[in-house]
Design a protein around this motif. Sequence first.
Motif, PDB file in Angstrom:
ATOM      1  N   GLN A 170      56.457  43.946 -47.431  1.00  0.00           N
ATOM      2  CA  GLN A 170      55.022  44.041 -47.687  1.00  0.00           C
ATOM      3  C   GLN A 170      54.248  43.104 -46.763  1.00  0.00           C
ATOM      4  N   CYS A 171      54.790  41.913 -46.513  1.00  0.00           N
ATOM      5  CA  CYS A 171      54.151  40.967 -45.584  1.00  0.00           C
ATOM      6  C   CYS A 171      54.108  41.545 -44.169  1.00  0.00           C
ATOM      7  N   VAL A 172      55.200  42.168 -43.747  1.00  0.00           N
ATOM      8  CA  VAL A 172      55.250  42.775 -42.417  1.00  0.00           C
ATOM      9  C   VAL A 172      54.200  43.880 -42.313  1.00  0.00           C
ATOM     10  N   GLU A 173      54.143  44.762 -43.320  1.00  0.00           N
ATOM     11  CA  GLU A 173      53.163  45.844 -43.290  1.00  0.00           C
ATOM     12  C   GLU A 173      51.732  45.297 -43.288  1.00  0.00           C
ATOM     13  N   ARG A 174      51.480  44.251 -44.075  1.00  0.00           N
ATOM     14  CA  ARG A 174      50.141  43.648 -44.118  1.00  0.00           C
ATOM     15  C   ARG A 174      49.780  43.078 -42.737  1.00  0.00           C
ATOM     16  N   ASP A 175      50.741  42.387 -42.111  1.00  0.00           N
ATOM     17  CA  ASP A 175      50.494  41.827 -40.781  1.00  0.00           C
ATOM     18  C   ASP A 175      50.229  42.921 -39.757  1.00  0.00           C
ATOM     19  N   LEU A 176      50.971  44.017 -39.843  1.00  0.00           N
ATOM     20  CA  LEU A 176      50.755  45.135 -38.919  1.00  0.00           C
ATOM     21  C   LEU A 176      49.356  45.722 -39.098  1.00  0.00           C
ATOM     22  N   ARG A 177      48.944  45.911 -40.365  1.00  0.00           N
ATOM     23  CA  ARG A 177      47.609  46.453 -40.620  1.00  0.00           C
ATOM     24  C   ARG A 177      46.523  45.504 -40.134  1.00  0.00           C
ATOM     25  N   SER A 178      46.719  44.194 -40.330  1.00  0.00           N
ATOM     26  CA  SER A 178      45.685  43.235 -39.964  1.00  0.00           C
ATOM     27  C   SER A 178      45.553  43.078 -38.449  1.00  0.00           C
ATOM     28  N   GLN A 179      46.602  43.362 -37.692  1.00  0.00           N
ATOM     29  CA  GLN A 179      46.512  43.197 -36.236  1.00  0.00           C
ATOM     30  C   GLN A 179      46.099  44.478 -35.530  1.00  0.00           C
ATOM     31  N   MET A 180      45.858  45.545 -36.283  1.00  0.00           N
ATOM     32  CA  MET A 180      45.377  46.781 -35.657  1.00  0.00           C
ATOM     33  C   MET A 180      44.090  46.454 -34.908  1.00  0.00           C
ATOM     34  N   GLY A 181      44.046  46.811 -33.667  1.00  0.00           N
ATOM     35  CA  GLY A 181      42.853  46.563 -32.874  1.00  0.00           C
ATOM     36  C   GLY A 181      42.881  45.224 -32.159  1.00  0.00           C
ATOM     37  N   SER A 182      43.724  44.297 -32.622  1.00  0.00           N
ATOM     38  CA  SER A 182      43.805  43.025 -31.899  1.00  0.00           C
ATOM     39  C   SER A 182      44.871  43.155 -30.822  1.00  0.00           C
ATOM     40  N   GLU A 183      44.745  42.374 -29.795  1.00  0.00           N
ATOM     41  CA  GLU A 183      45.641  42.470 -28.640  1.00  0.00           C
ATOM     42  C   GLU A 183      47.064  42.026 -28.979  1.00  0.00           C
ATOM     43  N   ARG A 184      47.195  40.930 -29.653  1.00  0.00           N
ATOM     44  CA  ARG A 184      48.521  40.367 -29.916  1.00  0.00           C
ATOM     45  C   ARG A 184      48.514  39.771 -31.319  1.00  0.00           C
ATOM     46  N   GLY A 185      49.550  40.054 -32.105  1.00  0.00           N
ATOM     47  CA  GLY A 185      49.610  39.542 -33.466  1.00  0.00           C
ATOM     48  C   GLY A 185      50.926  38.860 -33.747  1.00  0.00           C
ATOM     49  N   LEU A 186      51.219  38.697 -35.028  1.00  0.00           N
ATOM     50  CA  LEU A 186      52.443  38.029 -35.458  1.00  0.00           C
ATOM     51  C   LEU A 186      53.657  38.941 -35.368  1.00  0.00           C
ATOM     52  N   VAL A 187      53.435  40.240 -35.447  1.00  0.00           N
ATOM     53  CA  VAL A 187      54.538  41.196 -35.508  1.00  0.00           C
ATOM     54  C   VAL A 187      54.593  41.983 -34.212  1.00  0.00           C
ATOM     55  N   GLU A 188      55.804  42.111 -33.671  1.00  0.00           N
ATOM     56  CA  GLU A 188      56.003  42.910 -32.472  1.00  0.00           C
ATOM     57  C   GLU A 188      57.044  43.969 -32.760  1.00  0.00           C
TER      58      GLU A 188
END
Length: 91
Positions: free
Chosen positions: A40-58
């Motif tokens: 759930q944390c991974v999915e939340r991080d993926l959703r939150s980085q939509m549109g941002s260039e670089r996030g916590l999840v790759e």
Amino acid sequence: VSRVVYNGKRSGGPRSPGAGSEIFTPAHEENVRFIYEAWQCVERDLRSQMGSERGLVEEYVEKMPNPSLKAFKPVDLGDLKRRNTQDAKKS
């Protein structure tokens, strides 16, 4: 596509087995809860980085895929279990 979702409820001991079902120990349920919450944390991080260039999840993508896996097709484990259960009932 369906997926298994753990509802967070926990019994005091192993569940009583029904017809053809398995016993789930408290340790098993704890592992399932851990994995579910981590995902759930991974999915939340993926959703939150939509549109941002670089996030916590790759997402991992191999630069040179293994040629012997070219014809690999994922297996639907739910479908496989249903077919095995139906085959067992026939015999």
